[in-house]
Design a protein around this motif. Structure first.
Motif, PDB file in Angstrom:
ATOM      1  N   ARG A  23       0.857  -1.180   0.000  1.00 48.04           N
ATOM      2  CA  ARG A  23       0.000   0.000   0.000  1.00 48.04           C
ATOM      3  C   ARG A  23       0.888   1.223   0.000  1.00 48.04           C
ATOM      4  O   ARG A  23       1.631   1.449   0.944  1.00 48.04           O
ATOM      5  CB  ARG A  23      -0.907  -0.010   1.227  1.00 48.04           C
ATOM      6  N   ALA A  24       0.813   1.965  -1.092  1.00 44.52           N
ATOM      7  CA  ALA A  24       1.695   3.127  -1.212  1.00 44.52           C
ATOM      8  C   ALA A  24       1.416   4.134  -0.117  1.00 44.52           C
ATOM      9  O   ALA A  24       0.290   4.267   0.352  1.00 44.52           O
ATOM     10  CB  ALA A  24       1.508   3.778  -2.575  1.00 44.52           C
ATOM     11  N   ALA A  25       2.450   4.871   0.254  1.00 40.86           N
ATOM     12  CA  ALA A  25       2.309   5.843   1.342  1.00 40.86           C
ATOM     13  C   ALA A  25       1.303   6.920   1.019  1.00 40.86           C
ATOM     14  O   ALA A  25       0.681   7.495   1.902  1.00 40.86           O
ATOM     15  CB  ALA A  25       3.674   6.464   1.641  1.00 40.86           C
ATOM     16  N   TRP A  26       1.107   7.203  -0.278  1.00 42.85           N
ATOM     17  CA  TRP A  26       0.224   8.293  -0.661  1.00 42.85           C
ATOM     18  C   TRP A  26      -1.185   7.826  -0.986  1.00 42.85           C
ATOM     19  O   TRP A  26      -2.008   8.591  -1.476  1.00 42.85           O
ATOM     20  CB  TRP A  26       0.784   9.040  -1.864  1.00 42.85           C
ATOM     21  N   ALA A  27      -1.505   6.551  -0.746  1.00 42.51           N
ATOM     22  CA  ALA A  27      -2.769   5.978  -1.198  1.00 42.51           C
ATOM     23  C   ALA A  27      -3.983   6.691  -0.606  1.00 42.51           C
ATOM     24  O   ALA A  27      -4.993   6.873  -1.275  1.00 42.51           O
ATOM     25  CB  ALA A  27      -2.833   4.495  -0.874  1.00 42.51           C
ATOM     26  N   GLU A  28      -3.914   7.091   0.662  1.00 40.51           N
ATOM     27  CA  GLU A  28      -5.061   7.725   1.283  1.00 40.51           C
ATOM     28  C   GLU A  28      -5.398   9.055   0.609  1.00 40.51           C
ATOM     29  O   GLU A  28      -6.535   9.485   0.584  1.00 40.51           O
ATOM     30  CB  GLU A  28      -4.806   7.950   2.770  1.00 40.51           C
ATOM     31  N   ASN A  29      -4.379   9.690   0.057  1.00 37.88           N
ATOM     32  CA  ASN A  29      -4.581  10.977  -0.594  1.00 37.88           C
ATOM     33  C   ASN A  29      -4.814  10.822  -2.089  1.00 37.88           C
ATOM     34  O   ASN A  29      -4.985  11.805  -2.794  1.00 37.88           O
ATOM     35  CB  ASN A  29      -3.361  11.874  -0.363  1.00 37.88           C
ATOM     36  N   ALA A  30      -4.799   9.576  -2.574  1.00 39.19           N
ATOM     37  CA  ALA A  30      -4.942   9.318  -4.010  1.00 39.19           C
ATOM     38  C   ALA A  30      -5.865   8.133  -4.236  1.00 39.19           C
ATOM     39  O   ALA A  30      -5.424   7.062  -4.650  1.00 39.19           O
ATOM     40  CB  ALA A  30      -3.577   9.076  -4.639  1.00 39.19           C
ATOM     41  N   PRO A  31      -7.152   8.293  -3.972  1.00 34.73           N
ATOM     42  CA  PRO A  31      -8.098   7.199  -4.233  1.00 34.73           C
ATOM     43  C   PRO A  31      -8.044   6.777  -5.695  1.00 34.73           C
ATOM     44  O   PRO A  31      -7.830   7.586  -6.598  1.00 34.73           O
ATOM     45  CB  PRO A  31      -9.459   7.831  -3.907  1.00 34.73           C
ATOM     46  N   GLY A  32      -8.231   5.492  -5.934  1.00 34.83           N
ATOM     47  CA  GLY A  32      -8.235   4.987  -7.294  1.00 34.83           C
ATOM     48  C   GLY A  32      -6.867   4.763  -7.888  1.00 34.83           C
ATOM     49  O   GLY A  32      -6.755   4.397  -9.064  1.00 34.83           O
ATOM     50  N   VAL A  33      -5.817   4.945  -7.108  1.00 37.28           N
ATOM     51  CA  VAL A  33      -4.448   4.812  -7.611  1.00 37.28           C
ATOM     52  C   VAL A  33      -3.712   3.744  -6.818  1.00 37.28           C
ATOM     53  O   VAL A  33      -3.753   3.722  -5.593  1.00 37.28           O
ATOM     54  CB  VAL A  33      -3.688   6.154  -7.505  1.00 37.28           C
ATOM     55  N   THR A  34      -3.059   2.827  -7.522  1.00 41.18           N
ATOM     56  CA  THR A  34      -2.158   1.865  -6.907  1.00 41.18           C
ATOM     57  C   THR A  34      -0.835   1.928  -7.657  1.00 41.18           C
ATOM     58  O   THR A  34      -0.661   2.722  -8.585  1.00 41.18           O
ATOM     59  CB  THR A  34      -2.725   0.434  -6.990  1.00 41.18           C
ATOM     60  N   ASP A  35       0.102   1.086  -7.275  1.00 41.85           N
ATOM     61  CA  ASP A  35       1.363   1.022  -8.008  1.00 41.85           C
ATOM     62  C   ASP A  35       1.164   0.493  -9.428  1.00 41.85           C
ATOM     63  O   ASP A  35       2.042   0.667 -10.279  1.00 41.85           O
ATOM     64  CB  ASP A  35       2.357   0.114  -7.274  1.00 41.85           C
ATOM     65  N   ALA A  36       0.012  -0.143  -9.679  1.00 46.12           N
ATOM     66  CA  ALA A  36      -0.206  -0.772 -10.976  1.00 46.12           C
ATOM     67  C   ALA A  36      -1.199  -0.039 -11.865  1.00 46.12           C
ATOM     68  O   ALA A  36      -1.175  -0.213 -13.082  1.00 46.12           O
ATOM     69  CB  ALA A  36      -0.695  -2.213 -10.777  1.00 46.12           C
ATOM     70  N   GLU A  37      -2.105   0.781 -11.284  1.00 45.33           N
ATOM     71  CA  GLU A  37      -3.152   1.355 -12.129  1.00 45.33           C
ATOM     72  C   GLU A  37      -3.629   2.712 -11.624  1.00 45.33           C
ATOM     73  O   GLU A  37      -3.402   3.107 -10.487  1.00 45.33           O
ATOM     74  CB  GLU A  37      -4.348   0.410 -12.219  1.00 45.33           C
ATOM     75  N   ILE A  38      -4.297   3.415 -12.546  1.00 46.57           N
ATOM     76  CA  ILE A  38      -5.055   4.623 -12.243  1.00 46.57           C
ATOM     77  C   ILE A  38      -6.484   4.355 -12.718  1.00 46.57           C
ATOM     78  O   ILE A  38      -6.714   4.129 -13.909  1.00 46.57           O
ATOM     79  CB  ILE A  38      -4.486   5.858 -12.962  1.00 46.57           C
TER      80      ILE A  38
END
Length: 402
Positions: A23-38
């Motif tokens: 879980r990327a550190a910025w995930a909470e501030n970037a819904p819908g984004v993972t290391d693999a997709e937008i």
């Protein structure tokens, strides 16, 4: 209505990331984004009275597929979730809520229609979700003070209305102007632009303005009313179906006013062929994209990019002018995401969408560039007049603004 979804990600990559528990550190501030997709959300009228515009959405999906095959954007695949709203505002609201609250998309991209985009604007701004590059020109989409998360793509419809009124003033000073307009923000702001350009001095030239509802089966009675008012310069502020009916009915009753057609309905495939190409001859519109059927672009490098894309990624039936628009909007979206780098927070996506400088697209007319800023929320602000010769649109004059 059955929802239509266009999944464009590598499912294997997504599954691997999910299984790893990363879980990327910025995930909470970037819904819908993972290391693999937008994950990107959209509503579109796959059914209903505006379904002829579907090649736009298909071209956008195909463009994202092309980008994914090249490795994605900064290593992430683009996952477009596109749902059918039937060109109905209540359905647009319902499906947009689903995209945000259930599907968890990062932002909304290119949802179609003026009144439909306005129906979801307050909700998306309250949630601080970017509503990017709406497929609409309603002037109300340019309201950064009250709705900073909403950005339109098309030229403002009032700008187009002003352009046509100015042309009439310059070429037919004694004209009796009539306007057929869709009874929503699209048509009403178009009519406002016409009145603004005429001003108090020439206000009497507008002798009749008649509206129609999206659900109306025909506009025959409105056409007859405008003819009866003595109109000899007709501005058609309508979408494909009603515009096509207007062109055909006017011709069939022997009425021959000068005719100006809303650019959003200027598709040869979607409007003019159903109306009849001979019946459409002489129409004037204002555009900003290259016509893919115009031979003069055959050796143009930008056209070459479009042709290579269309040949590989689009069905022959979708290789139409409206798909050029989808190709262009998708390329603009990819440009913004590339500028975001690894900061795919909603705040930074909006920030980069408002920092586009002199961006040129392969299928924009020469001289037209895209610029945005915190106080400029419309990407396209120049257009060029063109006349239909029975086969294709022929541009004339210089680039103009409203």
């Amino acid at each position: 209505m059955v929802s239509r979804r266009l999944f464009l990600q590598s499912s294997a990559a997504v599954a691997a990331v999910a299984a790893s528990g990363v879980r990327a550190a910025w995930a909470e501030n970037a819904p819908g984004v993972t290391d693999a997709e937008i994950k990107i959300g959209q509503t579109f009228p796959y059914s209903g009275p505006a379904s002829s515009y579907v090649p736009i959405a298909r071209a956008e999906a195909a463009y994202f597929k092309m980008i994914n095959e090249k490795g994605g954007v900064n290593g992430r695949k683009l996952n477009l979730v596109s749902l059918d709203d039937g060109y109905s505002a209540p359905k647009t609201v319902e499906e947009t809520r689903r995209l945000i609250e259930e599907d968890g998309v990062a932002f909304i991209f290119q949802s179609f229609g003026g009144f439909t985009n306005l129906a979801i604007r307050a909700y998306l701004n309250e949630k601080k979700v970017p509503q990017l590059f709406g497929a609409a020109g309603a002037d109300q989409l340019d309201d950064p003070q009250n709705f900073p998360w909403t950005i339109g793509f098309n030229p403002a419809t009032s700008t187009e209305g002003r352009i046509y009124a100015k042309h009439i003033l310059a070429t037919k000073a004694e004209a009796k102007i009539g306007v057929l307009y869709q009874n929503d923000q699209l048509g009403k702001t178009f009519l406002t632009g016409v009145r603004d350009a005429l001003g108090a001095e020439h206000a009497g030239m507008l002798v009749k303005a008649v509206s129609y509802e999206v659900a109306d089966p025909t506009v025959d009675s409105q056409v007859v009313t405008l003819q009866g008012a003595g109109v000899d310069a007709l501005i058609i502020a309508a979408t494909n179906k009603a515009a096509s009916q207007t062109i055909r009915k006017a011709y069939d009753i022997g009425w021959t006013p000068d005719r100006y057609l809303f650019f959003g309905a200027a598709s040869i495939e979607g409007t003019l062929k159903p109306a009849g190409l001979e019946k459409s001859k002489g129409l004037i519109t204002a555009g900003y994209l290259k016509d893919p059927t115009d031979p003069r672009w055959q050796d143009d490098p930008g056209f070459g990019e479009w042709a290579a894309f269309a040949t590989k990624y689009l069905n022959p039936v979708d290789r139409v002018a409206s798909a050029v628009y989808g190709f262009s909007t998708a390329a603009t979206m990819v440009h913004v995401l590339e500028r975001c780098g690894d900061d795919l927070s909603r705040e930074n996506i909006l920030r980069q969408a408002l920092a586009i400088k002199d961006f040129e697209l392969p299928m924009l007319l020469p001289g037209i560039k895209i610029n945005t800023s915190p106080d400029n929320y419309f990407l396209i602000r120049q257009m060029q007049l063109a006349r239909f010769n029975g086969e294709k649109w022929e541009p004339f004059g210089e680039l103009i603004g409203g």
